[in-house]
Design a protein around this motif. Structure first.
Motif, PDB file in Angstrom:
ATOM      1  N   CYS A  21      46.755  55.639  46.859  1.00 34.37           N
ATOM      2  CA  CYS A  21      46.498  54.220  46.593  1.00 34.37           C
ATOM      3  C   CYS A  21      47.075  53.840  45.228  1.00 34.37           C
ATOM      4  N   ALA A  22      47.465  52.576  45.108  1.00 34.65           N
ATOM      5  CA  ALA A  22      48.008  52.085  43.833  1.00 34.65           C
ATOM      6  C   ALA A  22      46.896  51.952  42.799  1.00 34.65           C
ATOM      7  N   ILE A  23      47.226  52.345  41.559  1.00 34.98           N
ATOM      8  CA  ILE A  23      46.266  52.214  40.450  1.00 34.98           C
ATOM      9  C   ILE A  23      46.534  50.885  39.755  1.00 34.98           C
ATOM     10  N   TYR A  24      45.503  50.056  39.660  1.00 32.57           N
ATOM     11  CA  TYR A  24      45.608  48.768  38.984  1.00 32.57           C
ATOM     12  C   TYR A  24      44.827  48.793  37.674  1.00 32.57           C
ATOM     13  N   ALA A  25      45.326  48.015  36.725  1.00 28.69           N
ATOM     14  CA  ALA A  25      44.613  47.839  35.454  1.00 28.69           C
ATOM     15  C   ALA A  25      44.095  46.414  35.383  1.00 28.69           C
ATOM     16  N   GLU A  26      42.869  46.253  34.911  1.00 28.40           N
ATOM     17  CA  GLU A  26      42.291  44.919  34.756  1.00 28.40           C
ATOM     18  C   GLU A  26      41.920  44.716  33.292  1.00 28.40           C
ATOM     19  N   ILE A  27      42.518  43.669  32.686  1.00 29.18           N
ATOM     20  CA  ILE A  27      42.304  43.386  31.261  1.00 29.18           C
ATOM     21  C   ILE A  27      41.171  42.384  31.115  1.00 29.18           C
ATOM     22  N   HIS A  28      40.240  42.706  30.250  1.00 28.26           N
ATOM     23  CA  HIS A  28      39.113  41.822  29.945  1.00 28.26           C
ATOM     24  C   HIS A  28      39.145  41.459  28.466  1.00 28.26           C
ATOM     25  N   VAL A  29      39.208  40.171  28.178  1.00 25.92           N
ATOM     26  CA  VAL A  29      39.121  39.660  26.810  1.00 25.92           C
ATOM     27  C   VAL A  29      37.981  38.669  26.781  1.00 25.92           C
ATOM     28  N   GLU A  30      37.129  38.767  25.796  1.00 23.23           N
ATOM     29  CA  GLU A  30      35.946  37.923  25.741  1.00 23.23           C
ATOM     30  C   GLU A  30      36.311  36.439  25.828  1.00 23.23           C
ATOM     31  N   GLN A  31      35.554  35.723  26.634  1.00 23.85           N
ATOM     32  CA  GLN A  31      35.664  34.279  26.820  1.00 23.85           C
ATOM     33  C   GLN A  31      36.981  33.856  27.469  1.00 23.85           C
ATOM     34  N   ALA A  36      44.588  41.210  36.368  1.00 30.13           N
ATOM     35  CA  ALA A  36      44.900  42.571  36.810  1.00 30.13           C
ATOM     36  C   ALA A  36      46.388  42.697  37.116  1.00 30.13           C
ATOM     37  N   PHE A  37      46.883  43.907  37.060  1.00 31.09           N
ATOM     38  CA  PHE A  37      48.279  44.172  37.393  1.00 31.09           C
ATOM     39  C   PHE A  37      48.421  45.631  37.818  1.00 31.09           C
ATOM     40  N   SER A  38      49.498  45.895  38.536  1.00 28.25           N
ATOM     41  CA  SER A  38      49.754  47.256  39.002  1.00 28.25           C
ATOM     42  C   SER A  38      50.359  48.095  37.887  1.00 28.25           C
ATOM     43  N   THR A  39      49.877  49.316  37.752  1.00 26.73           N
ATOM     44  CA  THR A  39      50.447  50.241  36.761  1.00 26.73           C
ATOM     45  C   THR A  39      51.650  50.990  37.321  1.00 26.73           C
ATOM     46  N   LYS A  40      51.936  50.762  38.632  1.00 30.64           N
ATOM     47  CA  LYS A  40      53.021  51.464  39.346  1.00 30.64           C
ATOM     48  C   LYS A  40      52.749  52.973  39.442  1.00 30.64           C
ATOM     49  N   LEU A  41      51.478  53.327  39.343  1.00 25.06           N
ATOM     50  CA  LEU A  41      51.058  54.720  39.534  1.00 25.06           C
ATOM     51  C   LEU A  41      50.191  54.794  40.794  1.00 25.06           C
ATOM     52  N   LYS A 107      48.746  40.705  29.008  1.00 26.32           N
ATOM     53  CA  LYS A 107      49.485  41.178  30.180  1.00 26.32           C
ATOM     54  C   LYS A 107      50.983  40.879  30.015  1.00 26.32           C
ATOM     55  N   ALA A 108      51.305  39.702  29.461  1.00 29.62           N
ATOM     56  CA  ALA A 108      52.706  39.339  29.256  1.00 29.62           C
ATOM     57  C   ALA A 108      53.387  40.320  28.307  1.00 29.62           C
ATOM     58  N   GLN A 109      52.634  40.791  27.320  1.00 32.27           N
ATOM     59  CA  GLN A 109      53.198  41.783  26.396  1.00 32.27           C
ATOM     60  C   GLN A 109      53.527  43.076  27.139  1.00 32.27           C
ATOM     61  N   PHE A 110      52.689  43.432  28.096  1.00 27.11           N
ATOM     62  CA  PHE A 110      52.908  44.673  28.831  1.00 27.11           C
ATOM     63  C   PHE A 110      54.149  44.563  29.712  1.00 27.11           C
TER      64      PHE A 110
END
Length: 427
Positions: A21-31, A36-41, A107-110
């Motif tokens: 299964c694809a591994i996704y990362a989910e970014i949480h910043v307060e307020q 989420a985005f795919s790590t391609k792993l 996410k845009a930086q990534f």
């Protein structure tokens, strides 16, 4: 600012068939809204640690979400840790640049990875910028850039950062440079005490150059973004112009030390023409013209800006030219040797200020304004300026000029002018 990253698996059908299964990362910043985005792993869900003892496809709370029993667990976990560290660092950099931090911006930086050119040294980019600026600016201006470049190099060497790549430069390096320059001390020759090597405004010029280099690096795609952002520097108030009054000028002209004769003549010439030393050393016979009435004047493009200075040749300056048999024979000592001699000349002549070529330029401007009542517009042309506001950096208005302006306009003055004049005379 609270930023954290969750990793989870996506792909229910694949999970049911025990495929990767694809591994996704989910970014949480307060307020702000999470993204989420795919790590391609990818990894089989049987090896995905949802918690310490359970597997599945839900977000993992484990620092090492891929089970050690998976053959490639070490590589996958290292990559996931690197992604998490990059996201947290990117959020911190955005905050330092006074940019609103959101999950989408991080996410845009990534997804805007650092370019392939990552081997360019910081100093090499600085030199490249100097080369570009040198095509547009005069050599005298570029000398100051060279000095700042050498000081920055000294800082990097002192901290073993000579080989630093431009994409490695971080905000804390900027702060280190500022602290290092503030801490630098030299011995004052007069007082024999330790004094600051650089003033606040000089330090700020170095910091501004750093910011220019980083912005240039972004434009050239040597790095992804400028980690500095808005500088918000605070500058010291500019020092008032140094105005040598007639008595002080006469003491300088009367100095009879033969060892200081040439430097004294240079001082007299500069005080009565207002030329900068750079313009003085490039002065030629062709720059001296005559009015139809026969009065000589200097018309010369400034070396700094190519704007013309148009200066009447006063008797004192004309006498210096005559003494040496023409402009081409005027003494032109090296600026460092001249500065040393001027300090000695100032002590001998009991000057109220430490003498320098800038003191003479300021004296000329103040003399024209206060002793000869030259209007601002004419003085602007004499000094080679395009804006009357620039005169404020060179000329100090004295009470005599104020009284002259009050009388000149023949207006009703709402106070006792005679008493006001006596007040000025008393001061």
């Amino acid at each position: 600012m609270n930023v954290y990253v969750n990793f989870f698996l996506r792909g229910g059908q694949s999970a049911a068939k025990d495929r990767k299964c694809a591994i996704y990362a989910e970014i949480h910043v307060e307020q702000t809204k999470a993204t989420a985005f795919s790590t391609k792993l990818k990894v089989p869900p049987a090896y995905w640690m949802v918690s310490r003892n359970r597997t599945g496809i839900k977000p993992s709370t484990s620092d090492l979400p891929v089970s050690k029993s998976y053959p490639f667990s070490e590589t996958l976990n290292e990559k996931l840790i690197a992604i998490k560290q990059f996201i947290i660092a990117a959020a911190r950099d955005l905050e330092l640049m006074d940019i609103e931090v959101s999950a989408d911006r991080v996410k845009a930086q990534f997804f805007n990875p650092r370019p392939a050119i990552q081997t360019v040294n910081f100093l090499d980019v600085l030199d490249e910028l100097r080369s570009v600026l040198g095509k547009k600016r005069k050599g005298s201006t570029m000398l100051t850039y060279r000095t700042r470049r050498n000081n920055i190099h000294e800082f990097l060497s002192a901290n073993r950062l000579d080989s630093m790549k431009i994409h490695e430069f971080q905000y804390h390096d900027f702060e280190m440079l500022q602290a290092w320059m503030i801490d630098q001390r030299v011995t004052c020759k007069k007082s024999k005490t330790q004094v600051r090597r650089w003033g606040t405004n000089t330090i700020n010029k170095h910091l501004t150059l750093i910011n220019k280099v980083l912005n240039y690096g972004v434009n050239k795609k040597y790095l992804q973004y400028n980690p500095i952002g808005e500088l918000g520097l605070e500058y010291e108030d500019t020092k008032p112009p140094q105005y040598l009054l007639p008595e002080a000028r006469q003491r300088i002209a009367n100095c009879e030390l033969t060892t200081l004769e040439k430097e004294r003549d240079v001082a007299v010439f500069l005080m009565h023409t207002g030329l900068s030393y750079t313009d003085y050393i490039t002065l030629e016979e062709d720059h001296v013209l005559r009015l139809p009435s026969g009065e000589p004047f200097i018309k010369k493009p400034r070396d700094k800006s190519e704007i013309y200075s148009i200066v009447p040749l006063m008797h004192e300056a004309h006498a210096v030219i005559a003494k040496y048999g023409g402009i081409c024979h005027l003494p032109r000592p090296d600026i460092s040797d001249l500065n040393k001699a001027l300090k000695m000349l100032g002590e001998v002549a009991k000057s109220p200020y430490s003498l320098s070529t800038s003191t003479f330029r300021e004296t000329f401007s103040s003399m024209m304004e206060n002793e000869f009542m030259v209007p601002d517009r004419l003085l602007m042309f004499m000094m080679g300026h395009t804006n009357p506001r620039q005169l404020r950096n060179y000329s100090r208005v004295m009470p005599a000029r104020i009284l002259h302006e009050l009388r000149k306009h023949d207006i009703v003055i709402p106070f006792n002018l005679a008493a006001f004049e006596s007040l000025f005379k008393a001061s």
